[in-house]
Design an enzyme around this catalytic site. Structure first.
Site, PDB file in Angstrom:
ATOM      1  CD  GLU A  56      -2.904   0.790   2.594  1.00 15.15           C
ATOM      2  OE1 GLU A  56      -4.028   2.114   2.366  1.00 15.15           O
ATOM      3  OE2 GLU A  56      -2.124   0.428   3.434  1.00 15.15           O
ATOM      4  CE  LYS A 128      -7.431   0.830   2.445  1.00 15.44           C
ATOM      5  NZ  LYS A 128      -6.236   1.597   4.338  1.00 15.44           N
ATOM      6  CB  CYS A 169      -4.991  -1.491   4.237  1.00 17.89           C
ATOM      7  SG  CYS A 169      -3.624  -0.915   6.102  1.00 17.89           S
TER       8      CYS A 169
END
Length: 303
Positions: A56, A128, A169
């Site tokens: 990331e 995301k 994440c």
């Protein structure tokens, strides 16, 4: 009692070598970050990796104050250009971690994963979905939503080795994403991430093993190396977990490349020995994957 039969939905897949590039030296100089990343991708390919994963925010420091400063458009962006070129040069599939993206039409900033085939074509894009907004008193407070906009679709990357689900994440904390990917035929779920020194020791490996065991699929998470001189301290420990929940490759916090062999036959064997896909009670609870469709661009949305 009514048990709804649902055979394992694994799409055609074949073995491949996976590499997680745990990049260090991510500093303020974006060009230097990209040069170093390119070198590590080529090293992974030289060692035989066929699918390479970046962490990331590999092209910039991680932090809300940095996202607007380092954000770039996907069309003509220097990070995208580098990833496309190196995927073609190395003849690999590249799951390009994430970069701060500024959407050209709206100016909105996203935490964006892009993926490339061995010809250098961008074959998937994931924004995301779940933004990292947490407050652990006395330890860490972070609010991605101060600058970022969340995505509105799930994503699968289509490769010649099979389908690979992706998240970024904090997405890993939401089991629905991996469950949907598994039921839509993915052989693995891959998460570029950057857990910190509070959440990393607690949950980084635990979440990967949980997603793997729940869905009887491979799960991999790729982090940046730890830099104690940076504002944000990454836990590191890039890891690959097999469909039985066994950690088959991992590392510490330092810069390195983690390799693992992905074998779809182990997915099939695991699902055969413990046949969860034949035992689910969709008469009692819903199949969350049923209302969703996988589009040609790899995005997964409601029908």
């Amino acid at each position: 009692m009514s048990i709804v039969k649902q055979m394992s939905t694994l799409l055609p897949s074949s073995p491949f070598k996976l590499a997680l590039v745990q990049i260090g030296q991510i500093g303020l100089d974006k060009k230097a970050n990209l040069v170093h990343t390119r070198e590590m991708i080529l090293e992974a390919a030289h060692q035989g990796a066929q699918v390479v994963v970046l962490p990331e925010c590999f092209n910039s420091p991680y932090g809300t104050k940095y996202f607007p400063q380092y954000a770039e458009t996907l069309k003509g962006g220097e990070s995208v250009e580098m990833m496309s070129q190196v995927a073609k040069e190395a003849q690999i599939y590249l799951i390009g971690g994430s970069i701060p993206e500024r959407e050209e039409s709206t100016g909105k900033i996203y935490n964006t994963l892009t993926a490339y085939d061995p010809s250098g074509n961008m074959i998937a894009k994931h924004h995301k979905v779940h933004l990292f907004d947490i407050d652990v008193p006395g330890k860490i407070t972070f609010k991605e939503s101060d600058t970022l906009t969340p995505g509105n679709s799930l994503t699968q990357v289509s490769t010649k080795y099979g389908q690979i689900g992706v998240g970024i994440c904090y997405d890993m904390r939401f089991p629905e994403m991996a469950t949907i990917a598994a039921r839509k035929g993915c052989v693995a779920m891959v998460y570029p991430g950057a857990f910190n020194m509070t959440t990393g020791p607690l949950h980084w490996e635990l979440l990967q093993r949980a997603r793997a065991v729940d869905n009887q699929m491979y799960v991999a998470a790729c982090a940046p190396a730890r830099d104690l001189s940076a504002d944000y301290h990454s836990w590191g420990h890039s890891t690959v977990v097999d469909p039985k929940g066994v950690v088959i490759a991992t590392t510490d916090e330092k810069e390195c490349i983690v390799y693992a062999d992905i074998d779809p036959e182990l997915v099939k064997e695991t699902r055969s020995h413990i046949p969860l896909y034949n035992q689910r009670r969709f008469d009692l609870y819903d199949d969350i994957s049923k209302p969703l469709k996988v589009r040609q661009d790899g995005n997964v949305t409601r029908k």
